[in-house]
Design a protein around this motif. Structure first.
Motif, short mmCIF file in Angstrom:
data_model
loop_
_atom_site.label_atom_id
_atom_site.label_comp_id
_atom_site.label_asym_id
_atom_site.label_seq_id
_atom_site.Cartn_x
_atom_site.Cartn_y
_atom_site.Cartn_z
N LEU A 1 0.78 -1.09 0.06
CA LEU A 1 -0.01 -0.02 0.10
C LEU A 1 0.87 1.31 -0.08
O LEU A 1 1.50 1.67 1.04
CB LEU A 1 -0.72 -0.17 1.45
CG LEU A 1 -2.11 0.59 1.45
CD1 LEU A 1 -2.99 0.18 0.08
CD2 LEU A 1 -3.00 0.47 2.63
N CYS B 1 4.51 0.42 9.43
CA CYS B 1 4.26 1.48 8.35
C CYS B 1 5.78 2.16 8.21
O CYS B 1 6.53 2.09 9.07
CB CYS B 1 3.48 2.59 8.96
SG CYS B 1 3.16 4.11 8.08
N LYS C 1 2.43 -0.30 5.35
CA LYS C 1 1.82 0.92 4.65
C LYS C 1 3.28 1.59 4.34
O LYS C 1 4.25 1.76 5.09
CB LYS C 1 0.95 1.86 5.39
CG LYS C 1 0.19 2.52 4.77
CD LYS C 1 -0.84 3.36 5.65
CE LYS C 1 -0.48 4.19 6.71
NZ LYS C 1 -1.45 4.78 7.48
#
Ligand code: 6PG
Length: 249
Positions: free
Chosen positions: A4, A195, A233
């Motif tokens: 992502l 992340c 992410k």
């Protein structure tokens, strides 16, 4: 599994620092709500320094400091009081200004004259803290990264040996242009994070940013391209100057 990726284009460097600070706050509060703690790896460089300064000035009261655990994605091979030290930079701009318990701060023991031994010791620190078994990698809530004009990130420089590392968590990486070793997280650690946030500011990064996000050059020439957190992410915070060679949004 597809990664992502979000590219957040901000106008000025100040806008970039504000957006990144908001992301740190959001990631910290989500992690603490879900797991009772927030693990973050800091980076060196001038762009992150401005973010740390902003967080210390504006967000000190809004973060759960006693539940935040600080690590470094890379370090220069110098003692902690050296002006080059990434630990020293974060200490001066952020950690000394906020109520974080010293026991929550895990720096790289880069004063060890043997860079490989310092890397090994830091790997053991990570293994113990995250209780990772052989063959596993720690899952940081957030890893902050900068990018150099040559496309390097952390201390993963173009065409250096560390790019090939598949099993270690932390390695010493010889960087010929500096005639020095750096100590750095490996790609498997970066790519295991929940992340990863890149902070990229300035025209000197524009060509590399274009190559990393849109170019066809082999990734070994632009190591930031190899950061692909497969179950996480990836956010690129870029300002207008850094984004000036990207295709229109
Ligand atoms: C370091 C870094 C390095 C840095 C980039 C970008 O120790 O130097 O961790 O990867 O983040 O070189 O640095 P700037 O933000 O200063 O351009």
């Amino acid at each position: 599994m597809s990664v992502l990726v979000e590219v957040r284009r901000l106008t000025t460097p100040q806008d970039l620092f504000h957006a990144a600070a908001e992301e740190v706050l959001r990631a910290a509060s989500n992690a603490v709500e879900q797991n009772g703690r927030f693990t973050i790896a800091l980076s060196g460089g001038s762009t992150p320094r401005s973010l740390y300064t902003l967080i210390a000035a504006n967000a000190s009261a809004s973060l759960p400091w006693d539940k935040m655990f600080f690590f470094w994605g890379d370090e220069r091979h110098v003692p902690p009081d050296d002006p080059e030290s990434n630990y020293r930079m974060a200490q001066e701009s952020l950690l000394s200004k906020v109520p974080v318990p010293p026991a929550n701060v895990f720096r790289v023991p880069a004063e060890n004259p043997d860079a490989a031994a310092a890397a090994e010791a830091y790997e053991q620190t990570l293994r113990k803290f995250f209780a990772v078994k052989p063959g596993e990698f720690p899952r940081f809530d957030l890893i902050l990264l900068g990018m150099g004009p040559d496309g390097h990130t952390a201390s993963l420089f173009p065409e250096t040996a560390a790019l090939q590392e598949k099993s270690r968590l932390v390695v010493a990486n010889w960087v010929e242009k500096f005639k020095a070793s750096r100590i750095t997280f490996t790609l498997p650690v970066l790519n295991s994070a929940r992340c990863v946030a890149f902070l990229v500011s300035g025209t000197d990064k524009a060509t590399a940013l274009h190559e990393v996000l849109e170019g066809k050059a082999p990734p070994e020439k632009y190591p930031s391209k190899l950061v692909q957190p497969s179950e996480g992410k990836l956010i690129w915070f870029v300002d207008r100057a850094a984004a000036s060679e990207l295709s229109a949004a």
